[in-house]
Design an enzyme around this catalytic site. Structure first.
Site, mmCIF file in Angstrom:
data_model
loop_
_atom_site.group_PDB
_atom_site.id
_atom_site.type_symbol
_atom_site.label_atom_id
_atom_site.label_comp_id
_atom_site.label_asym_id
_atom_site.label_seq_id
_atom_site.Cartn_x
_atom_site.Cartn_y
_atom_site.Cartn_z
ATOM 1 C CG ASN A 131 0.090 -3.802 -15.056
ATOM 2 O OD1 ASN A 131 0.665 -2.583 -14.885
ATOM 3 N ND2 ASN A 131 1.312 -4.620 -15.444
ATOM 4 C CD1 TRP A 184 -0.892 6.908 -17.198
ATOM 5 C CD2 TRP A 184 -0.726 7.017 -19.608
ATOM 6 N NE1 TRP A 184 -1.951 6.526 -17.572
ATOM 7 C CE2 TRP A 184 -2.157 6.461 -19.118
ATOM 8 C CE3 TRP A 184 -0.807 6.926 -20.993
ATOM 9 C CZ2 TRP A 184 -3.215 6.250 -19.833
ATOM 10 C CZ3 TRP A 184 -1.922 6.665 -21.673
ATOM 11 C CH2 TRP A 184 -3.239 6.241 -21.082
ATOM 12 C CD GLU A 233 5.491 -6.473 -11.107
ATOM 13 O OE1 GLU A 233 4.878 -5.684 -11.305
ATOM 14 O OE2 GLU A 233 6.328 -7.196 -11.744
ATOM 15 C CD1 TRP A 262 3.769 11.439 -23.093
ATOM 16 C CD2 TRP A 262 3.002 11.349 -20.955
ATOM 17 N NE1 TRP A 262 4.607 11.936 -22.270
ATOM 18 C CE2 TRP A 262 4.317 12.141 -20.882
ATOM 19 C CE3 TRP A 262 2.494 11.113 -19.277
ATOM 20 C CZ2 TRP A 262 4.921 12.843 -19.850
ATOM 21 C CZ3 TRP A 262 3.197 11.944 -18.434
ATOM 22 C CH2 TRP A 262 4.354 12.638 -18.458
ATOM 23 C CD1 TRP A 306 8.167 -3.683 -10.945
ATOM 24 C CD2 TRP A 306 8.536 -1.743 -11.788
ATOM 25 N NE1 TRP A 306 8.680 -3.866 -11.882
ATOM 26 C CE2 TRP A 306 9.067 -2.801 -12.647
ATOM 27 C CE3 TRP A 306 8.671 -0.649 -12.394
ATOM 28 C CZ2 TRP A 306 9.935 -2.477 -13.747
ATOM 29 C CZ3 TRP A 306 9.321 -0.147 -13.423
ATOM 30 C CH2 TRP A 306 10.018 -1.367 -14.419
ATOM 31 C CD1 TRP A 313 2.400 15.293 -27.378
ATOM 32 C CD2 TRP A 313 2.067 13.293 -28.176
ATOM 33 N NE1 TRP A 313 3.169 14.400 -26.897
ATOM 34 C CE2 TRP A 313 2.950 13.465 -27.216
ATOM 35 C CE3 TRP A 313 1.658 12.126 -28.620
ATOM 36 C CZ2 TRP A 313 3.682 12.095 -26.736
ATOM 37 C CZ3 TRP A 313 2.460 10.644 -28.146
ATOM 38 C CH2 TRP A 313 3.321 10.815 -27.245
HETATM 39 P P1 FAD Z 1 -0.615 -6.540 -8.113
HETATM 40 O O1 FAD Z 1 -0.118 -7.196 -9.026
HETATM 41 O O2 FAD Z 1 -1.313 -7.346 -7.073
HETATM 42 O O3 FAD Z 1 0.774 -5.665 -7.532
HETATM 43 C C1 FAD Z 1 0.613 -5.193 -6.005
HETATM 44 C C2 FAD Z 1 1.100 -3.883 -5.875
HETATM 45 O O4 FAD Z 1 2.265 -3.588 -6.348
HETATM 46 C C3 FAD Z 1 -0.179 -3.094 -6.596
HETATM 47 O O5 FAD Z 1 -1.088 -2.951 -5.820
HETATM 48 C C4 FAD Z 1 0.891 -1.686 -6.849
HETATM 49 O O6 FAD Z 1 0.669 -0.921 -5.662
HETATM 50 C C5 FAD Z 1 2.221 -2.361 -7.146
HETATM 51 N N1 FAD Z 1 2.628 -2.369 -8.417
HETATM 52 C C6 FAD Z 1 2.049 -3.597 -9.370
HETATM 53 N N2 FAD Z 1 2.506 -3.328 -10.528
HETATM 54 C C7 FAD Z 1 3.019 -2.018 -10.542
HETATM 55 C C8 FAD Z 1 3.431 -1.278 -11.712
HETATM 56 N N3 FAD Z 1 3.497 -1.711 -12.998
HETATM 57 N N4 FAD Z 1 3.883 -0.059 -11.341
HETATM 58 C C9 FAD Z 1 3.754 0.748 -10.080
HETATM 59 N N5 FAD Z 1 3.339 -0.271 -9.067
HETATM 60 C C10 FAD Z 1 2.917 -1.187 -9.159
HETATM 61 N N6 FAD Z 1 -0.940 1.694 -10.268
HETATM 62 C C11 FAD Z 1 -1.733 2.673 -9.292
HETATM 63 O O7 FAD Z 1 -1.505 2.097 -8.181
HETATM 64 N N7 FAD Z 1 -2.144 3.794 -9.599
HETATM 65 C C12 FAD Z 1 -2.257 4.243 -10.834
HETATM 66 O O8 FAD Z 1 -2.687 5.316 -10.961
HETATM 67 C C13 FAD Z 1 -1.536 3.364 -11.979
HETATM 68 N N8 FAD Z 1 -1.588 4.160 -13.087
HETATM 69 C C14 FAD Z 1 -1.053 2.913 -14.058
HETATM 70 C C15 FAD Z 1 -1.232 3.483 -15.390
HETATM 71 C C16 FAD Z 1 -0.560 2.778 -16.425
HETATM 72 C C17 FAD Z 1 -0.642 3.102 -18.147
HETATM 73 C C18 FAD Z 1 0.141 1.619 -15.936
HETATM 74 C C19 FAD Z 1 0.597 0.760 -17.180
HETATM 75 C C20 FAD Z 1 -0.043 1.093 -14.813
HETATM 76 C C21 FAD Z 1 -0.529 1.835 -13.784
HETATM 77 N N9 FAD Z 1 -0.336 1.165 -12.553
HETATM 78 C C22 FAD Z 1 -1.098 2.119 -11.423
HETATM 79 C C23 FAD Z 1 0.443 0.378 -12.218
HETATM 80 C C24 FAD Z 1 -0.472 -1.242 -12.096
HETATM 81 O O9 FAD Z 1 -1.260 -1.443 -13.182
HETATM 82 C C25 FAD Z 1 -1.464 -1.380 -10.676
HETATM 83 O O10 FAD Z 1 -0.528 -0.946 -9.725
HETATM 84 C C26 FAD Z 1 -1.754 -2.733 -10.783
HETATM 85 O O11 FAD Z 1 -2.709 -2.967 -11.901
HETATM 86 C C27 FAD Z 1 -2.656 -2.808 -9.342
HETATM 87 O O12 FAD Z 1 -3.421 -4.040 -9.215
HETATM 88 P P2 FAD Z 1 -2.958 -5.049 -8.197
HETATM 89 O O13 FAD Z 1 -3.191 -4.230 -6.934
HETATM 90 O O14 FAD Z 1 -3.992 -6.183 -8.178
HETATM 91 O O15 FAD Z 1 -1.685 -5.331 -8.412
#
Ligand code: FAD
Length: 477
Positions: A344, A385, A278, A362, A281, A309
């Site tokens: 997420n 997005w 993750e 979006w 990602w 849209w």
């Molecule tokens: P954990 O699950 O603990 O993951 C650890 C780290 O991995 C996160 O802090 C993040 O840096 C990275 N990560 C995890 N999942 C993703 C993912 N799907 N995409 C990219 N990186 C990821 N994340 C943001 O940091 N900033 C945003 O502005 C943002 N906007 C989002 C908008 C949408 C529509 C969606 C679907 C996802 C978005 N995310 C964003 C990705 C993700 O939702 C968050 O990173 C995550 O929920 C953060 O929680 P956590 O630190 O507990 O994640």
């Protein structure tokens, strides 16, 4: 002995900070943060990010104070401020950690070429630079899994603990700047961020402690647990990463160390590996943002530009306020409002609802998230997005449309997440909490819910909206 200005941006920490380590080795250091108040940046800090920034700078000030130097705070146009600061302080060198968005890159390039001093830039925010990972034929990766394989095969070669400076030689005399409160980052009337406070402790020390605790106690349930919004199974490191209070390399190293220590524990290995996946990602998102700089506003695949849209203020207001009548969507939007964060799984559900059910662009959703998330991150937000809309790299195909009721029943089975953020439905039994309009009148009455009064009727019929969206997307592909 040289004197170096170190310009902080998305790297509000002292540890694993290559620009700072370099500066400290040269001699005296003046760290500076400049709040860009020009109208040139298309993505200035959103309101929630400003709140976080205030506290993050406060914490950084403390860290620098302990190391014997004061963080200089300024506001204005960095392109004008930095040359003046160089003249005033007679600094011989300027350093920073790189940015990857179009505006940041252009500004850094201009300053690198025009500043009358040596300028050095470093990688302080990514595991690897975007230009360090290419396919065998030299192309950019547009699919995550091969990107992840290529990334995992590379050695990520910095010891994050080597360079935390504990003593920094200050400039003499130190330049004068603003007080933190002069930056006016926190809301006052009304102070809507009050409700954020119980959810966060901000700064580098907290980020490290959070990582350690997560790796000790929580990561073991991560792979499956990360999908359930009522569970606390994710790291919540995202805002700390967005502001650079912790680096992805520190996360990588700490996780690898734990993986070595738990080599024989298959469950730990599976879950910790998934966590790294993750984090990758995020890396993928930055690589895409760098390679495709228009993607914060334009679909990666141009055929999606022609989408017609809808613009409904009524639907938009219902979505932003968490009043759509779909409890999982409303819970997510209210979690965002109350805490500056959204889980997420729920981000995907609310984004899909906006794009595919309400047919609202979006880009509008991304802008709302930008303003309201404490972890707003241009690369990750853009990827999230575009992925949900189905128009980005390795995106969910356009015909995959989240059904909010089914998602809710699967990932919030007992309705605990909904009950937390939509208290007016708290007394509904789990069977009906996901789609309250299907509950018999007696059950609604017993739960004290009058639909349309205590909680909205659904603002749209999902099945009809789904058919419409499928047709609209099909016409473009
Ligand atoms: P954990 O699950 O603990 O993951 C650890 C780290 O991995 C996160 O802090 C993040 O840096 C990275 N990560 C995890 N999942 C993703 C993912 N799907 N995409 C990219 N990186 C990821 N994340 C943001 O940091 N900033 C945003 O502005 C943002 N906007 C989002 C908008 C949408 C529509 C969606 C679907 C996802 C978005 N995310 C964003 C990705 C993700 O939702 C968050 O990173 C995550 O929920 C953060 O929680 P956590 O630190 O507990 O994640």
């Amino acid at each position: 002995m040289s004197s170096t200005l170190y310009w902080h941006r998305h790297d509000l920490r002292l540890g694993d900070n290559p620009a700072l380590s370099f500066a400290v080795e040269q001699g005296a250091v003046q760290p500076v943060f400049i709040l860009d108040t020009t109208n040139d940046n298309p993505w200035p800090y959103g309101a929630a990010s400003k709140w976080w920034l205030h506290h993050s700078l406060e914490s950084l000030q403390e860290s620098y104070k302990k190391a014997g130097v004061a963080l200089l705070l300024l506001a204005g146009d960095p392109v004008k401020i930095l040359p003046k600061l160089l003249r005033d302080t007679k600094a011989t060198c300027v350093v920073w950690n790189r940015r990857y968005d179009a505006y940041g890159i252009a500004q850094d390039k201009f300053l690198k070429e025009s500043l009358p001093a040596e300028v050095k830039s470093f990688n302080g925010n990514l595991l690897l630079e975007p230009w360090q990972i290419k396919t065998k034929t030299g192309e950019n990766y547009k699919v995550f899994t091969p990107f992840w394989r290529a990334l995992s095969a590379q050695s990520i070669s910095i010891d994050p603990l080597a360079g935390t400076p504990h003593q920094i030689k200050p400039f003499s005399p130190p330049p004068e700047g603003l007080n933190l409160n002069d930056l006016d980052l926190r809301p006052t009337k009304p102070d809507w961020a009050k409700s954020f406070e119980p959810h966060w402790t901000i700064g580098e020390t907290e980020a490290q402690q959070k990582l350690d605790k997560f790796l000790d106690n929580t990561v073991i349930a991560y792979k499956d647990g990360r999908d359930f919004p009522a569970q606390d199974d994710t790291s919540r490191l995202s805002p700390h990463l967005a502001f650079g209070e912790i680096s992805p390399r520190q996360i990588w190293y700490a996780t690898q160390a734990q993986l070595s220590a738990h080599k024989k524990n298959a469950a730990y290995t599976t879950n910790a590996d998934h966590f790294l996946r993750e984090v990758a990602w995020r890396e993928f998102a930055y690589h895409l943002l760098y390679q495709y700089p228009d993607t914060p506003t334009e679909p990666l695949y141009p055929k999606f530009k022609a989408m017609k849209w809808k613009k409904s203020k009524k639907h938009w207001d219902s979505w932003t306020k968490g009043q759509t009548g779909y409890p999982i969507v409303d819970a997510g939007m209210r979690q965002l409002w109350q805490t500056g964060y959204m889980h997420n799984r729920v981000r995907m559900i609310v984004a899909s609802f906006l794009i595919k059910d309400l047919m609202i662009a979006w880009q509008d959703g991304a802008t709302w998230f930008w303003d309201t998330l404490v972890d707003a991150d241009l690369a990750n937000n853009t990827l999230g997005w575009q992925w949900t809309a189905g128009c980005g790299a390795d995106a969910s195909p356009y015909y995959r449309i989240f059904n909010p009721g089914l998602q809710s029943a699967k990932f919030d089975k007992n309705g605990d997440y909904i009950r937390t953020y939509v208290p007016e439905l708290a007394k509904l039994p789990a069977k009906y909490i996901h789609e309250p309009w299907k509950a018999p009148p007696l059950i609604l009455k017993e739960a004290g819910v009058i639909l349309g009064k205590d909680y909205p009727e659904p603002i749209i019929d999902h099945a009809t909206a789904r058919d419409y969206a499928l047709q609209a997307f099909k016409e473009l592909v």
